[in-house]
Design a protein around this motif. Structure first.
Motif, PDB file in Angstrom:
ATOM      1  N   LEU A  60      -4.551   2.869  11.319  1.00  0.00           N
ATOM      2  CA  LEU A  60      -3.489   3.190  10.366  1.00  0.00           C
ATOM      3  C   LEU A  60      -3.843   4.430   9.548  1.00  0.00           C
ATOM      4  O   LEU A  60      -2.976   5.249   9.235  1.00  0.00           O
ATOM      5  N   LYS A  61      -5.106   4.561   9.228  1.00  0.00           N
ATOM      6  CA  LYS A  61      -5.562   5.738   8.474  1.00  0.00           C
ATOM      7  C   LYS A  61      -5.284   7.011   9.257  1.00  0.00           C
ATOM      8  O   LYS A  61      -4.900   8.045   8.702  1.00  0.00           O
ATOM      9  N   TYR A  92      -2.847   7.609  11.407  1.00  0.00           N
ATOM     10  CA  TYR A  92      -1.435   7.981  11.327  1.00  0.00           C
ATOM     11  C   TYR A  92      -1.042   8.395   9.910  1.00  0.00           C
ATOM     12  O   TYR A  92      -0.216   9.284   9.729  1.00  0.00           O
ATOM     13  N   GLN A  93      -1.618   7.733   8.917  1.00  0.00           N
ATOM     14  CA  GLN A  93      -1.303   8.092   7.535  1.00  0.00           C
ATOM     15  C   GLN A  93      -1.766   9.515   7.219  1.00  0.00           C
ATOM     16  O   GLN A  93      -1.102  10.247   6.489  1.00  0.00           O
ATOM     17  N   ARG A  94      -2.864   9.915   7.822  1.00  0.00           N
ATOM     18  CA  ARG A  94      -3.401  11.265   7.594  1.00  0.00           C
ATOM     19  C   ARG A  94      -2.441  12.342   8.097  1.00  0.00           C
ATOM     20  O   ARG A  94      -2.332  13.418   7.530  1.00  0.00           O
ATOM     21  N   ARG A 114       0.890  12.095   8.347  1.00  0.00           N
ATOM     22  CA  ARG A 114       2.277  11.724   8.033  1.00  0.00           C
ATOM     23  C   ARG A 114       3.065  12.829   7.358  1.00  0.00           C
ATOM     24  O   ARG A 114       4.279  12.700   7.192  1.00  0.00           O
ATOM     25  N   TYR A 163       5.934   9.342   4.016  1.00  0.00           N
ATOM     26  CA  TYR A 163       5.984   7.971   3.539  1.00  0.00           C
ATOM     27  C   TYR A 163       4.619   7.583   2.961  1.00  0.00           C
ATOM     28  O   TYR A 163       3.616   8.250   3.198  1.00  0.00           O
ATOM     29  N   GLU A 164       4.616   6.494   2.204  1.00  0.00           N
ATOM     30  CA  GLU A 164       3.389   5.963   1.636  1.00  0.00           C
ATOM     31  C   GLU A 164       3.205   4.525   2.123  1.00  0.00           C
ATOM     32  O   GLU A 164       4.185   3.818   2.380  1.00  0.00           O
ATOM     33  N   ILE A 165       1.947   4.115   2.238  1.00  0.00           N
ATOM     34  CA  ILE A 165       1.636   2.749   2.641  1.00  0.00           C
ATOM     35  C   ILE A 165       1.099   1.984   1.433  1.00  0.00           C
ATOM     36  O   ILE A 165       0.242   2.483   0.701  1.00  0.00           O
ATOM     37  N   TRP A 182      -6.900   5.806   1.316  1.00  0.00           N
ATOM     38  CA  TRP A 182      -5.755   6.619   1.699  1.00  0.00           C
ATOM     39  C   TRP A 182      -4.423   5.937   1.402  1.00  0.00           C
ATOM     40  O   TRP A 182      -3.363   6.474   1.694  1.00  0.00           O
ATOM     41  N   THR A 183      -4.477   4.734   0.799  1.00  0.00           N
ATOM     42  CA  THR A 183      -3.235   4.022   0.540  1.00  0.00           C
ATOM     43  C   THR A 183      -3.293   3.339  -0.814  1.00  0.00           C
ATOM     44  O   THR A 183      -4.336   3.306  -1.461  1.00  0.00           O
ATOM     45  N   ASN A 222       3.957   9.129  14.129  1.00  0.00           N
ATOM     46  CA  ASN A 222       4.895   9.456  13.059  1.00  0.00           C
ATOM     47  C   ASN A 222       6.240   9.969  13.564  1.00  0.00           C
ATOM     48  O   ASN A 222       7.153  10.209  12.766  1.00  0.00           O
TER      49      ASN A 222
END
Length: 605
Positions: free
Chosen positions: A276-277, A279-281, A283, A287-289, A314-315, A366
């Motif tokens: 998940l990190k 994909y969050q990196r 993004r 969006y926010e998790i 990261w979230t 993403n």
């Protein structure tokens, strides 16, 4: 009262216990001939024994639960839920399964009423206290009799036509125009009847989350429901779920942002967090998790939570003590969280766009944003129009850069394989190298491990010529395959007609069955997937197909030979994580018959 029971006997048999209420509907199901094969017989004594009954029984149970809870008395909402469940059935079948579900609901109710004075469980309920049964049941009986008249009339259309029909009789085509409307009335009547029953029982507080809520919990539940369905205030929803009071400011980074509520217990793995990190990196701040850790009470492992929190820099992390009990119950009831992580997608307009966006994220990255079914359907439309399943759908640079690079070469055969049998691995890889050398074809071998395996086979055991991806990316590979199947099932796809689903199902089924498997791919060609036994046989019979497999034609020659080989179909089963709703009917990727469905409880450290 007697007339009421007589009417209910039509549906639920001589007694109103839960089991009998459901089982007695087998007679009605048999007469429709709409749901099952010609193997159906009148000797059926239990729905469990009925061919193909498992998914239908599951639907009946789900509808009965919907009627019991009845969305706080919201008839329209419950009606919508029931219609969605029976959508895939024919009109005659809709009637049968809905009435069966009501019989199950009524059976439970009548069992409690019958034993309200002597049953230990019934005594623990405030059941019908201060009410006279007879007047209420007179009304209920009239309602029920009218319902059953419509049911019998509707089902009579499914029986063989009577001979010597008068010339002036209405045609079946004319009659069928009214059938959908009749079925709709039946479902609505059932929901209204279940509402009457539901108002007669109020449960005290208890640990079992499937029980209806008490008055205070009901109000809390309604308040949260109103936030999503009436207020639709993005900020208020976030504030409620992360436990922020009116005098506190919501974190700035969550304002005007699409939000993913990542919901899990404390058993979420470091590998899953790292995926998940990743994909969050990437993004691009779209969006926010927000991580909502769901724990039982306040006696959770604080050390474990602290370790996980440190990995989630990261979230936004919400401490378990900040999450209200009402929020947890809402998450379990409305968002169907059980154990496996889910990600509920919330738009800036306060709308839930997806009850679990994790499969979308793991499949498309993403590109799936803003995490809607429509957006994912569009992404799949481009893939499904291709002639077969390509390896780049399974492997991208995030999983393994080497494999992603090799798969683009038209001059290199890439062979992905998995399993834990070292003898097979050694013999198979040696055979592949021998055959490709004879065919003057470059080959790359990559070991993908085993889904939920006990451990990674070390590189030194496999040899330097075999590429092994890291354990974290093995997990990502398998989660991606599961996500693809989950997505396809949600869209109503079948492995019989959908090539992508077929190939993914093969890999998951071979692995779940404890066997070995292999995927062969070359450039942009559609890949070839087979189990370990068949893969070894193909390589051993190279002399029979080598004339077709020169240079760039190697994969095509292999494919042609496979199609000529007889199908050796053993026991195929697929282990899928529970990600909210129970999936629907799934067909076997080998023979395309409908697969049976079982529940498995697994603890694997």
């Amino acid at each position: 009262m007697d007339s009421l029971l007589a009417n209910m006997n039509i549906i639920s048999g001589a007694t109103a216990t839960t089991t009998t209420a459901a089982t007695a509907t087998a007679t009605t199901i048999t007469t429709t001939n709409q749901l099952f094969s010609d193997e159906a017989t009148h000797g059926v004594t239990s729905l469990d024994d009925f061919p193909g009954m498992s998914p239908v029984l599951d639907d009946i149970h789900k509808m009965s639960c919907q009627m019991s809870c009845n969305h706080l008395g919201d008839v329209e909402k419950t009606l919508e839920e029931l219609v969605n469940i029976v959508e895939r059935y024919s009109y005659g079948a809709k009637v049968v399964v809905v009435v069966a579900a009501f019989a199950l609901t009524f059976g439970e109710f009548w069992l409690l009423v019958s034993h309200r004075d002597d049953g230990p469980f019934a005594k623990s309920l405030d059941l019908l206290k201060g009410h006279s049964l007879e007047p209420d049941f007179k009304v209920l009986n009239k309602f029920l009799k009218a319902l059953m008249d419509v049911v019998h009339t509707s089902l009579s259309f499914l029986e063989p036509p009577v001979l010597n029909i008068p010339d002036n009789a209405p045609s079946m085509a004319d009659a069928n125009k009214f059938f959908p409307q009749a079925v709709s009335h039946i479902i609505r009547c059932v929901v209204q009847l279940s509402t009457i029953l539901g108002k007669k029982v109020s449960y005290r507080k208890g640990p079992h989350r499937s029980h209806p809520l008490d008055q205070n919990e009901q109000q809390q539940h309604k308040n949260i429901w109103d936030l999503f369905n009436i207020t639709k205030d993005h900020i208020q929803i976030i504030a409620r779920f992360i436990g922020i009071g009116y005098d506190q400011e919501i974190p700035e980074k969550l304002r005007n942002k699409h939000v993913l509520f990542l919901i899990s217990d404390l058993d979420i793995s470091i590998e899953e967090i790292n995926i998940l990190k990743l994909y969050q990196r990437d993004r691009s701040d779209a969006y926010e998790i927000i991580w909502l850790p769901i724990v039982d009470g306040l006696s959770y492992e604080k050390t474990k939570f602290t370790e996980l929190e440190a990995k989630m820099t990261w979230t936004h992390v919400v401490k378990p003590c900040k999450i209200e009990a009402a929020v947890i119950k809402y998450i379990k009831r409305e968002w169907h969280f059980i154990k496996n992580p889910i990600a509920v997608s919330l738009s800036v307009k306060g709308e839930v766009t997806c009850l679990n966006a994790l499969p979308m994220l793991l499949t498309w990255g993403n590109s799936a944003f803003p995490f809607t079914i429509e957006n994912e359907r569009e992404l799949w439309r481009e893939v499904d129009e291709q002639s077969g399943c390509k390896i780049d759908l399974f492997i991208n640079a995030n999983i393994d850069r080497n494999i992603a690079s090799w798969s683009r070469s038209t001059e290199t055969l890439v062979c992905l394989f998995g399993g834990e049998n070292m003898t097979w691995i050694q013999e198979f890889t040696a055979k592949v190298e021998q055959v490709t050398k004879s065919a003057s074809v470059s080959v790359k071998l990559a070991y993908m491990g085993k889904n939920k395996g006990k451990g990674l086979i070390r590189r030194n055991k496999l040899g330097q010529e075999i590429h092994v991806i890291e354990s974290e990316f093995q997990l990502q590979f398998w989660r991606r395959l599961e996500s693809i199947v989950y997505s396809k099932i949600q869209q109503g796809k079948s492995s019989k007609t959908d090539r992508v689903m077929r190939e993914v199902m093969k890999v998951l089924s071979y692995d779940s069955s404890g066997g070995e498997w292999a995927i062969f791919t070359m450039g942009s060609e559609a890949m070839v997937t087979t189990d370990g036994k068949m893969a070894m046989k193909i390589m051993s019979e190279y002399d029979y197909w080598k004339s077709q497999a020169v240079g760039f034609n190697f994969l095509q020659g292999l494919r042609n030979h496979l199609t000529k080989m007889p199908l050796d179909h053993g026991c195929i089963h697929v282990h899928m994580p529970v990600l909210g709703h129970t999936p629907g009917i799934v067909t076997c990727p080998e023979c395309f018959k409908q697969m049976e469905m079982y529940y498995t409880y697994r603890c694997c450290v």
